[in-house]
Design an enzyme around this catalytic site. Structure first.
Site, PDB file in Angstrom:
ATOM      1  N   GLU A 280       0.821  -1.211   0.000  1.00 42.90           N
ATOM      2  CA  GLU A 280       0.000   0.000   0.000  1.00 42.90           C
ATOM      3  C   GLU A 280       0.855   1.262   0.000  1.00 42.90           C
ATOM      4  O   GLU A 280       0.439   2.301  -0.493  1.00 42.90           O
ATOM      5  CB  GLU A 280      -0.927  -0.002   1.233  1.00 42.90           C
ATOM      6  CG  GLU A 280      -2.378   0.011   0.859  1.00 42.90           C
ATOM      7  CD  GLU A 280      -3.332   0.029   2.046  1.00 42.90           C
ATOM      8  OE1 GLU A 280      -2.909   0.255   3.199  1.00 42.90           O
ATOM      9  OE2 GLU A 280      -4.526  -0.194   1.812  1.00 42.90           O
ATOM     10  N   HIS A 301       7.215 -26.675  -1.198  1.00 45.35           N
ATOM     11  CA  HIS A 301       6.590 -27.789  -1.915  1.00 45.35           C
ATOM     12  C   HIS A 301       5.508 -27.307  -2.880  1.00 45.35           C
ATOM     13  O   HIS A 301       4.802 -28.115  -3.477  1.00 45.35           O
ATOM     14  CB  HIS A 301       6.011 -28.786  -0.914  1.00 45.35           C
ATOM     15  CG  HIS A 301       7.079 -29.428  -0.075  1.00 45.35           C
ATOM     16  ND1 HIS A 301       7.633 -30.651  -0.372  1.00 45.35           N
ATOM     17  CD2 HIS A 301       7.731 -28.977   1.030  1.00 45.35           C
ATOM     18  CE1 HIS A 301       8.565 -30.930   0.520  1.00 45.35           C
ATOM     19  NE2 HIS A 301       8.649 -29.934   1.385  1.00 45.35           N
ATOM     20  N   LYS A 414     -13.786   0.965  -4.712  1.00 42.39           N
ATOM     21  CA  LYS A 414     -14.787   1.368  -3.706  1.00 42.39           C
ATOM     22  C   LYS A 414     -15.869   2.228  -4.358  1.00 42.39           C
ATOM     23  O   LYS A 414     -17.042   2.135  -3.999  1.00 42.39           O
ATOM     24  CB  LYS A 414     -14.118   2.156  -2.582  1.00 42.39           C
ATOM     25  CG  LYS A 414     -13.323   1.301  -1.620  1.00 42.39           C
ATOM     26  CD  LYS A 414     -12.838   2.144  -0.456  1.00 42.39           C
ATOM     27  CE  LYS A 414     -11.812   1.407   0.367  1.00 42.39           C
ATOM     28  NZ  LYS A 414     -11.120   2.291   1.313  1.00 42.39           N
TER      29      LYS A 414
HETATM   30  O1  PA5 Z   1      -3.258   1.554   6.033  1.00 36.94           O
HETATM   31  C1  PA5 Z   1      -4.341   2.024   5.761  1.00 36.94           C
HETATM   32  O2  PA5 Z   1      -4.558   3.251   5.830  1.00 36.94           O
HETATM   33  C2  PA5 Z   1      -5.504   1.172   5.366  1.00 36.94           C
HETATM   34  O3  PA5 Z   1      -5.112  -0.144   5.137  1.00 36.94           O
HETATM   35  C3  PA5 Z   1      -6.559   1.172   6.452  1.00 36.94           C
HETATM   36  O4  PA5 Z   1      -5.989   0.759   7.649  1.00 36.94           O
HETATM   37  C4  PA5 Z   1      -7.754   0.290   6.125  1.00 36.94           C
HETATM   38  O5  PA5 Z   1      -8.267   0.636   4.874  1.00 36.94           O
HETATM   39  C5  PA5 Z   1      -8.843   0.414   7.166  1.00 36.94           C
HETATM   40  O6  PA5 Z   1      -9.236   1.744   7.317  1.00 36.94           O
HETATM   41  P1  PA5 Z   1     -10.146   2.205   8.528  1.00 36.94           P
HETATM   42  O7  PA5 Z   1      -9.397   2.079   9.792  1.00 36.94           O
HETATM   43  O8  PA5 Z   1     -10.456   3.657   8.242  1.00 36.94           O
HETATM   44  O9  PA5 Z   1     -11.366   1.327   8.521  1.00 36.94           O
END
Ligand code: PA5
Length: 427
Positions: A280, A301, A414
């Site tokens: 990310e 494996h 989304k």
């Molecule tokens: O690292 C990040 O920002 C994302 O992976 C969020 O943690 C994830 O999308 C969850 O978001 P939220 O805590 O707003 O539900």
């Protein structure tokens, strides 16, 4: 350098120690900028000092709250997804603390089957508590799971008693905060200046760990110790800069995958945390290394063949654990199973031999191999590892030239999903 070390063999890329040294020196100004605190990333650096979100008073407060849950609960459900649950799950699964409530995970799926299974499983426990962790409380998975679990608790214990069993961790001023104020739930803080995947050293990661019985003081101390080490080490000896420069080198040589390999399945969920952190943070603007995992010896494996002889697209980072922390000796037998050559040998040694053989075969096959050697899998070392990877990821992204703290690419699916589900305002 401290008790975590990083060594490498360049494999087919031909990277030498001298070439790496030059890179480390060239990256010294970047390290200095990052250590000075970059104004451009000020809003996302709440994790950097460790103490801003996990100072001694805050940790004591979390331990008090956790003690209340531990005294009464036999099941604790962590509702969250991505950065909101990965770190706590990584630690709980790696350390498997005993004598605490069962820790269950929700809000990380919208599978009807999984959600129904969880509700059924909860019926088997006497005393259930929950914590919904969501930064802005807009994410669908934790949002709808929280509603289902609140209702479950209310139906089972009544409104007033349910409220005592509900914790929520969110940004002050968010709708989740308002829900807590309106209904008497206990509110914990998701720090404004920390994004999900960087949130291990805050209420987000530490509270569920404390409920599970993890030594969170040791974990936070591990983070501090690594912070101090990385602040003090000059570029040529800086572990995080070394890792970041090695990753950049691999990317420049045309490799597109980094494979985190280890021989302790206890690290499976830690690896999931690592995948999220790097995918990310770095995977944007048409660049970045795709993080993948090999949990050995099992995965040898399945994907071992590809690693050894398939498309030359990856390098490996082996996490080696030095502590001999368990022992199972192969007993003798009078049945002919043809494994007598191993009689009296410890699984620990056999596993270590498999690790060495794998690293040798892969290196000789031309695959660049990094070895991150850690002393043990314990709370302190996990704290060190978390901070090491957070800092390295930040540096790595800066070297590659991408923003470590945003994730614009996860918005497009989304958009379609929210539109199709009829969310007000969705385009
Ligand atoms: O690292 C990040 O920002 C994302 O992976 C969020 O943690 C994830 O999308 C969850 O978001 P939220 O805590 O707003 O539900």
């Amino acid at each position: 350098m401290g008790d975590i070390t990083l060594t490498f063999s360049g494999g087919r890329t031909g990277l030498t120690q001298e070439a790496l040294e030059q890179r480390l020196q060239a990256a010294a100004p970047l390290l200095a900028e990052v250590l000075a605190g970059e104004a451009q990333h000020r809003d996302n650096l709440g994790w950097f000092s460790v103490d801003e979100a996990a100072g001694p008073e805050r940790v004591d407060f979390l331990l008090e709250q956790a003690a209340r849950v531990r005294d009464d609960a036999d099941a604790f459900v962590v509702i969250g997804i991505g950065g909101s649950n990965q770190a706590a799950r990584a630690v709980v699964k790696a350390l498997r603390p005993e004598n605490g409530p069962a820790i269950l995970w929700a809000g990380n799926t919208i599978s009807a089957c999984e959600t129904a299974r969880l509700l059924k499983e909860l019926d088997g426990y006497q005393s259930v508590y929950i914590d919904c962790i969501a930064k802005n409380f807009e994410t669908l998975e934790p949002g709808i799971s929280f509603r289902v679990l609140r209702r479950y608790l209310e139906q089972r214990y009544g409104q007033a008693e349910a409220a005592k069993r509900i914790f929520a961790t969110g940004t002050p001023g968010s709708t989740l905060h308002q829900l807590c104020i309106d209904n008497g739930y206990t509110f914990l803080t998701f720090p404004e200046r920390i994004g999900g995947r960087y949130s291990v050293g805050s209420d987000v990661g530490l509270f569920p760990m404390a409920v599970a019985g993890v030594d969170v003081k040791a974990l936070v101390q591990g983070m501090r110790d690594m912070r101090d080490e990385l602040r003090a080490a000059p570029a040529g000896e800086n572990l995080a800069l070394r890792y970041a420069c090695l990753r950049k080198w691999m990317l420049e040589q045309g490799l597109s995958l980094e494979m985190l390999a280890f021989f302790e399945p206890r690290l499976d969920y830690f690896a999931k945390w690592w995948i999220q952190l790097f995918a990310e943070s770095e995977g944007k603007d048409g660049t970045g290394l795709y993080p993948v995992v090999s949990s050995n010896s099992e995965d040898l494996h399945s994907i071992g063949q590809f690693i050894q002889q398939g498309s030359p697209i990856l390098f490996e980072t082996f996490v080696t654990v030095r502590a001999r922390d368990a022992s199972v000796v192969l007993p003798a037998t009078d049945k002919k199973d043809y494994f007598d050559y191993l009689t009296g040998r410890d699984f620990w040694d056999i596993n270590d031999t498999a690790r060495r053989a794998t690293m040798r075969a892969h290196s000789e096959g031309g695959i660049p191999c990094l070895e991150l050697s850690i002393p043990a899998i314990d709370a302190h070392t996990l704290g060190e590892l978390f901070y090491f990877f957070l800092f390295s990821c930040y540096l790595s992204c800066r070297l590659v030239g991408v923003n470590p703290f945003n994730q614009p690419g996860v918005e497009s699916y989304k958009g379609y999903m929210f539109k199709n589900l009829g969310k007000p305002g969705a385009k």
